[in-house]
Design an enzyme around this catalytic site. Structure first.
Site, PDB file in Angstrom:
ATOM      1  N   ASN A 270      -3.402  -8.078   1.016  1.00 10.88           N
ATOM      2  CA  ASN A 270      -4.216  -6.994   1.562  1.00 10.88           C
ATOM      3  C   ASN A 270      -3.613  -6.366   2.813  1.00 10.88           C
ATOM      4  OD1 ASN A 270      -6.797  -5.515   2.354  1.00 10.88           O
ATOM      5  ND2 ASN A 270      -6.522  -6.930   4.046  1.00 10.88           N
TER       6      ASN A 270
ATOM      7  N   TYR B 158       3.376   5.416   4.194  1.00  5.58           N
ATOM      8  CA  TYR B 158       2.256   4.646   3.659  1.00  5.58           C
ATOM      9  C   TYR B 158       2.137   4.842   2.149  1.00  5.58           C
ATOM     10  CZ  TYR B 158      -2.628   3.066   3.232  1.00  5.58           C
ATOM     11  OH  TYR B 158      -3.788   2.427   2.871  1.00  5.58           O
TER      12      TYR B 158
END
Lengths: 272, 454, 435
Positions: free
Chosen positions: B294, B360
């Site tokens: 995560n 990202y």
């Protein structure tokens, strides 16, 4: 703050008070200081940690509550308002250093068997995410509420049993809590001013009692929790009080009572 | 939790009179909640082999099963179309669905099961493939038309998959756990690994605690979505190892203590990070049933202004660390066992791109590539790897967006609101179950059927 | 109960970053810091709700309200409230002595697990009233009437109201620790350069340890602090050489001790987790090291010839003799850096032929050590020294070091020596061996 009380005291005797709740929403942004947190912790019994005590944001919202209630647009006179119930929900732990946006408004102006009650609602957000909710219910004895609305107060369990702790609550507790909370209501400060409002001695702040009781459960309360309390008989200062705790499903039931068994506060803590 | 004032306001009587579209309050899972709050219609077109076991599953949960639309509001509608091969079958489906969607309750669930188009064409010809593919468009449209928090999703089931292969997916999509998963198509194949949870050999897995006895690692667990994942997995019975950078140790300790897990302060980009994670797991648990990648960071800049440091920082944390840790665990050979699951957190922007987030987006798209490439490899060990791609989730990160961007992000989806971290967590919990082995190499979007990157 | 003593295992530890006094932790109490540190330990080892054998800790500077400090910390922590606890106090030796106590109970089979360490705050130190005022206040408390009380109060003179601030000085000599250390430094001819060099190495080693992630599973941040704030990674002999001496200034140009080669007043807490091998295995926790043996010595620094902080000089040979080891049989030496000069004087004493013969009663000196094995991840000069916390810091650090190394020369288990000097002329030393 004292000036606000004075202003409200004058306002209370002047005619022209509003009949309904103002739509006012008061806001402030604040980053709690370590020093304030440490002082609050010392008075109420919380350790200084990286997360704020569950009850701490109440003292950040309190000045806005007073400002709102002291205004002429508020239908009930601030002096003489009695804090009868309080409900706090922390949605997550609030870290030291987080900038908190505090909003306070009034709602649920309703009839109470002994007068009228009103809720002061506080919301605390961090960057737009709600992290904490508070609802303080105040009673104005003998006041009139708009017809048709009946107020509700939390139905809290009665906790009986042996005392988990005996507190010797010193006479200066009201003054010490006033210093960390900003709640300088004269009924808490000394016997003389308290007498002026009909109390035999100064009384402890309800929120001090609530905080002190919660602090006693340190390490046993989830970070995301709802803490609901009802205030009963005032806790006169100085005095000796007993804390009673009982484990419940998903939390705790608790009560603070005097040595003769009269109850000052009942409350529940539940996982939120 | 979130301060979605528009949603709150839209639910007032005044807003109703003014015709402001109402933003639904989604039903979300709470422990002890029944699978469905009302009766379900479960039916099939042709000789579907799933309708019966699904009806049994719903009845076992204590809810009534109907085989035709009546007066009652429906909490769920399940139509098994795996045997649908012709346009006539499709018309039959329409005849079931049209009255059914009218009766769907708020936060209702519409779940279709269909055949794999390629398999359908090999078996029954071109019309069968066309029919199968039609379901894809159909379910995405139903999802857009449903109101009041209801969702529609499609399970595409391989011909070889046994009926039990769909159970965990059916439970997930019918329950409130899938509140923010909408308009998605999930492929279910022959289950990878034993459906019997090796972690629960001693005690049978309870529906309340589907992750009982399973050891889970969550990286980036000190706050936000990571903390929600830890809380949700612990609620479902998992034993947690929560990982975050040493500087986040104070929060991490809190997450560990409230979930009864252990805190591992570890910079996952460190050279010896995989080794240290493996040492911790070997020492403390001797197994790893669920690995949740995560941890992620953003360092936003337009590509024109992107410097190598920002690029490297994001790619190292979001992608390289996942690659290295997964590779090391697979190489280690004993921790990941038959029935272990890997779930990676990608992003909707990894599918659709996002201005100012070249680094990202590259990392999150890279995760999808990694998942697809590793799926057949890990399947040989009985392990699955999948990704979840969150859309607009109300977190401290999104709360920092400018208001306009935030509002746009919240509303451009079929549920007209942002999701919550717990929605992502619930999806990961489902993929992490031992009996979710039929789902492998997939990207499940948790986005309320966002129009971005769709 | 096992018939022969077993060896206690060191499983790990936790501390909060140490903060210079009146800084980041200025408002934190001993109880706040100890509870937080305990909760961090609980999180690291998954001990929430667990009942441990005992928790033993202490503080040197302690408020009277904290008479049951450690038990209060346990009650406020996530450990089971059925975990017993008690306080110990042996000045800077507190943390290590606590570990020895817990280890001994484990060795005897009386407990299976325990936590040991300490906490100190120089910021939130207790301030006492001076003796005259205290007597008056005690009398007022006993007075029966208001008149009596007023009368007693009237007797007070302004000078009597000045509070007694705790001083870092020895009650029997009136000298501060630094002044005592300066005398020892002069006696052993410890040079300014050698002290500054030791200090610079300490900073360098601790910074490197942080950089390589060595402290990742030893430290949990607190109140926003993530590393010890006394740490100066860029410290150098040149920079340290510019500082003015603060202790031993009576020696004029021979004064060598500065703020840079002495530890600052510091706030912090540190704990180590110990247990039996069986308990560790049952909880699937790592055994990093075993506590092999320990010794505490004391010297007559008041009327005798020994320096205040030199007791470890005596404790170590006794410990070595009992263990059949020589000073050179160690892979790591953790010698607490109260002052750089203390460490250097201790090493010189062990090397000194005359001293060995006359004072230690040995035929030959213990000899010198390989300095590259000394305080390899830094020590108190860099990290700071919250008195009672230092022992817990060192036990956990050394356990991790010997575990990392695994084996030493000739395939024997890696071994480390801890030496901590304490006020009151005491010294606590111990041996850890890799598991």
């Amino acid at each position: 703050m004292i000036a606000l009380y004075a202003k409200a005291a004058v306002g209370a005797v002047l005619p022209g008070r509003a009949r309904s709740l103002p739509g006012t929403v008061l806001e402030r942004s604040v980053t709690p200081e370590v020093g304030h947190l440490a002082d609050y912790g010392r008075v109420c019994g919380f350790p200084l940690a990286d997360a704020l005590p569950l009850t701490f944001p109440h003292v950040l919202a309190f000045p806005l509550q007073v400002e709102l209630m002291a205004a002429r647009s508020f239908p009930l006179p601030l002096p003489g308002l009695v804090h009868v119930a309080n409900r706090i929900t922390a949605h997550r732990a609030i870290g030291l250093g987080e900038r908190l946006d505090v909003r306070v408004r009034a709602e649920r102006f309703a009839a109470h068997p002994r007068g009228a009650q009103v809720d002061l609602v506080a919301e605390v957000s961090v960057d737009g995410t709600r992290v904490w909710d508070g609802r303080s219910t105040y009673l104005a004895r003998g006041a009139q509420a708009p017809t048709g609305l009946a107020g509700e107060l939390p139905d809290l369990p009665e906790v009986d049993g042996p005392a988990a702790a005996v507190w010797r609550v010193p006479a200066d507790t009201g003054r010490r809590y006033a210093a960390v909370s900003g709640d300088v209501n004269p009924i808490h400060l000394n016997p003389v001013t308290a007498k002026a409002f009909g109390f035999p001695r100064a009384i402890a702040h309800g929120m001090w009692t609530a905080a002190r009781a919660l602090a006693a459960l340190q390490g046993r309360v989830p970070e995301a929790a709802t803490y609901e309390v009802g205030f009963r008989k005032p806790l006169l200062l100085p005095s000796t009080a007993e804390l009673v705790t009982e484990q419940a499903k998903e939390g705790w039931d608790l009560a603070v009572r005097n040595r003769k068994g009269a109850v000052h506060l009942t409350g529940t803590v539940r996982r939120a | 939790m979130s301060t979605d004032r528009f949603r709150d306001l839209s639910n007032t009587a005044l807003a109703g009179r003014l015709g402001v579209p109402r933003v639904p309050l989604l039903r979300r899972y709470e422990p002890g909640q029944p699978l469905l709050p009302g009766p379900a219609l479960v039916t099939s077109v042709g000789a579907g082999r799933f309708a019966k076991p699904i009806a049994a599953l719903v009845e076992e949960s204590g809810q009534q099963v109907l085989d035709a639309v009546g007066d009652q509001k429906l909490a769920a509608v399940v139509v098994d179309l795996t045997a649908a091969t012709t346009l006539d079958d499709l018309a039959a489906a329409r005849a079931i669905l049209t009255p059914a969607v009218r009766k769907l309750a708020p936060s209702g669930r519409l779940l279709l099961l269909g055949p794999e188009p390629a398999e359908a064409s090999a078996g029954a010809g071109v019309e069968a493939a066309a029919t199968a593919q039609a379901l894809d468009g159909l379910v995405r449209t139903i999802a857009k038309e449903l109101r009041a928090g209801a969702t529609a999703n499609l399970l595409v089931v391989a011909a070889q998959a046994p009926p039990a292969a769909v159970d965990s997916a059916v439970r997930f999509f019918l329950s409130a756990r899938s509140a923010y998963v909408d308009g998605q198509v999930v492929r279910i194949g022959v289950p990878v690994g034993s459906p019997q949870d090796p972690a629960a050999m001693d005690s049978p897995t309870l529906p309340e605690k589907p992750l009982s006895g399973r050891v889970a690692v969550v990286t980036g667990a000190a706050r936000g979505i990571g903390a929600a994942i830890a809380d949700t997995l612990a609620r479902d019975g998992a034993t947690l190892v929560v990982v975050d950078i040493p500087a986040a140790g104070e929060n991490l300790a809190k997450v560990a203590n409230r979930t009864g897990g252990t805190a591992l302060q570890l910079d996952i980009t460190a050279v010896d990070a995989p080794e240290r994670l493996i040492a911790h797991l070997t020492q403390r648990h001797g197994r790893l049933d669920l690995l949740v990648h995560n941890a992620g960071i953003t360092r936003d800049k337009l590509l024109a202004n992107m410097d190598p440091d920002r690029w490297k920082a994001v790619l190292d944390v979001n992608l390289r660390a996942q690659l290295r840790i997964t590779e090391a665990l697979l190489g280690e050979g004993t921790l990941l066992q038959d029935g272990s699951r890997i779930v990676c957190v990608s992003s909707q922007s990894g599918i659709g791109g996002n201005r100012g987030q070249a680094n990202y987006v590259a990392s999150k798209a890279g995760i999808i590539g990694m998942v697809r490439a590793l799926a057949p490899v890990v399947a040989e060990k009985g392990v699955t790897i999948n990704a979840v791609a969150p859309g607009f989730i109300e977190t401290e990160m999104t709360a920092k967006m400018p208001l306009g961007t935030r509002e746009a992000g919240r509303r451009v989806n079929s549920l007209r609101q942002g999701g919550l971290p717990v929605d992502v967590a619930e999806t990961i919990g489902w993929l992490g179950q031992a009996d979710s082995g039929g789902v492998n190499g997939q990207v499940v979007r948790v986005c309320g059927q966002s129009m971005l990157g769709a | 109960m096992p018939s022969t003593p077993r060896r206690a295992a060191v499983i790990g530890g936790n501390r909060i970053p140490f903060a210079r006094a009146n800084g980041r932790y200025a408002r934190a109490s001993n109880l706040d810091m100890l509870t937080t540190t305990l909760d961090g330990l609980v999180a690291r080892y998954g001990l929430a709700g667990e009942r441990l054998g005992e928790v033993v800790a202490g503080a040197v500077l302690k408020h009277s309200r904290d008479f049951n400090l450690t038990r209060e910390a346990v009650l406020g922590s996530r450990l089971a409230p059925s975990t017993p606890a008690y306080d110990v106090q042996q000045a800077c030796g507190t943390g290590l002595e606590a570990a020895i106590l817990v280890a001994n109970k484990i060795a005897l089979g009386q407990i299976e697990s325990g936590v040991a360490g300490g906490v100190d705050t120089a910021s939130d130190a207790p301030i006492a009233v001076n003796e005259d005022l205290r007597k008056v206040l005690v009398a007022i408390n006993g007075a029966r009437t208001v008149q009596q009380r007023v009368k007693l109060l009237a007797k007070l003179r302004p000078g009597q109201i000045v509070p007694d601030i705790p001083r870092n000085s020895e009650p029997r000599t009136g000298l501060s620790m630094g002044e005592h250390a300066a005398i020892t430094a002069k006696e052993w001819g410890v040079s300014r350069e050698a002290q500054d060099e030791l200090a610079a190495v300490s900073h360098r080693n601790l910074a490197a340890a942080y950089e390589r992630g060595f402290l990742d599973d030893l430290v949990t941040p607190y109140l926003g602090l993530t590393r010890d704030d006394n740490l100066r990674p860029d410290s150098s002999v040149e920079k340290l050489a510019t500082l003015r001496p603060v202790f031993g200034t009576q020696f004029g140009d021979d004064a060598t001790m500065t703020a840079g080669n002495s530890t600052p007043l510091t706030d912090g807490a540190a704990l180590a987790l110990l247990g039996s091998d069986e308990w560790a295995a049952a909880h699937k926790l790592p055994v990093l090291a075993h506590l092999v043996d320990a010794e505490t010595a004391a010297v007559d620094y008041v009327h005798g010839r020994d320096g205040l902080l030199t007791a470890p000089v005596y404790a170590v040979p006794r410990l070595l003799e009992r263990s059949g080891l020589t000073l050179q049989d160690f892979d790591f030496y953790e010698i607490h850096e109260a002052f750089a000069s203390t460490v250097l004087a201790t090493l010189k004493a062990w090397e000194d032929v005359e001293f060995a013969k006359d004072r230690l009663g040995l035929d030959a000196p213990l000899g010198s050590i390989d300095r590259s094995r000394l305080n390899v991840t830094g020590s108190s000069l860099a990290a700071g020294h919250p008195f009672a916390a230092t022992g817990g810091r060192i036990v956990a650090t050394l356990a991790k070091l010997v575990h990392e190394k695994g084996t030493g020369e000739g395939g024997r288990k890696a071994r480390g020596l801890i030496s901590i000097c304490a006020a009151g002329g005491q010294g606590v030393v111990a041996i850890l061996e890799a598991a």
